[in-house]
Design an enzyme around this catalytic site. Sequence first.
Site, PDB file in Angstrom:
ATOM      1  N   TYR A 290     -13.541  -2.587  10.968  1.00  0.00           N
ATOM      2  CA  TYR A 290     -12.215  -1.954  10.936  1.00  0.00           C
ATOM      3  C   TYR A 290     -11.431  -2.230  12.215  1.00  0.00           C
ATOM      4  O   TYR A 290     -10.279  -2.675  12.168  1.00  0.00           O
ATOM      5  CB  TYR A 290     -12.355  -0.448  10.722  1.00  0.00           C
ATOM      6  CG  TYR A 290     -11.029   0.277  10.717  1.00  0.00           C
ATOM      7  CD1 TYR A 290     -10.164   0.170   9.628  1.00  0.00           C
ATOM      8  CD2 TYR A 290     -10.628   1.038  11.804  1.00  0.00           C
ATOM      9  CE1 TYR A 290      -8.934   0.811   9.627  1.00  0.00           C
ATOM     10  CE2 TYR A 290      -9.399   1.683  11.813  1.00  0.00           C
ATOM     11  CZ  TYR A 290      -8.558   1.566  10.719  1.00  0.00           C
ATOM     12  OH  TYR A 290      -7.327   2.193  10.726  1.00  0.00           O
TER      13      TYR A 290
ATOM     14  N   GLY B 126       0.811  -1.210   0.000  1.00  0.00           N
ATOM     15  CA  GLY B 126       0.000   0.000   0.000  1.00  0.00           C
ATOM     16  C   GLY B 126       0.843   1.258   0.000  1.00  0.00           C
ATOM     17  O   GLY B 126       0.574   2.197   0.747  1.00  0.00           O
TER      18      GLY B 126
END
Length: 322
Positions: free
Chosen positions: A200, A42
């Site tokens: 999350y 990422g």
Amino acid sequence: MWLSVLVGVVGLVVGLRLWYRTLSGRCVSSASMRGKTVIVTGASAGIGLHTAADLVKRGARVILACRNLEKARRVADELRKGASDGGEVVVKHLDTSDLASVRRFAQEILDTEKHIHVLVNNAGIYAPEERQVTGDGLEVTMATNHFGHFLLTNLLLDRLKQSSPSRIINVSSLGHKMPTSLDTDDLNLQSESYSQMTAYVKSKLCNVLFTLELARRLQGTGVTANSLHPGVVHTDIMRRRANSFFNLLLKLCISTVSKDPALGAQTTIHLAVAVEVEGVSGKYFADCKEAPTSSLGRDKDLTRKLWEASEKAVKLTPGEAH
């Protein structure tokens, strides 16, 4: 009167922002990374991009492992301009939500890279508004933030051991402290009521638990594993949140009192380069200092259960397992 109130509110916000940023930890190490190979997942935006930029400037060979190749190539071109002391930038495709992509990436790395000195498991998403499942049958937040990195790390462990001393860094969050339980039989969040925040924070708890069990299994190998909270950071994850009232309020708070991504990357960089953390493993850091996890994040029985459940979820073969 209203003008005075407005001035007071603005002053308070500015003061909080300056206070938070002033107290934020910064990597003070000047260590060179020349001759070191680093993988950052990422790395095309946010914390991952700024981590990669710093390590390239220190002379590392940095592999940007990204889902969006076009964006990653543009980033790589910019990073090369700031490279010094032998720094290199390589772009490779990796989608941590797709187990086949993880396996292809890992095999390509093993075929082309003789050494891996640092693995930064940074890629992550905030959960979608509605529960989504990947082609592997995994909830997409858990797949991207935990399962993909669990599989990737296992696939690269032999090379990391061969390159020791080497380091594994898992980007978690202070949000890991929010869950009061974690059902390892329901990591895909099918049984409980789904919410973006629940998905999350549970994925971030998995990052912490995975790190603890990984460090235990790696004792004596020369490979360390640590997790971290980067701070409250205004990144692309925030911009992709749905515009519910809660999320709009959260975006407003974070946009006014937060770190920028460069400051948010400091703890990751510290764990990648600092001499003082050589040999330190199984710890959780914030603002470049060791910090406490939640009691759930220290549950050794839960770390074992999570590891076993994760092996099943990613269909880890005997040849891949460690």
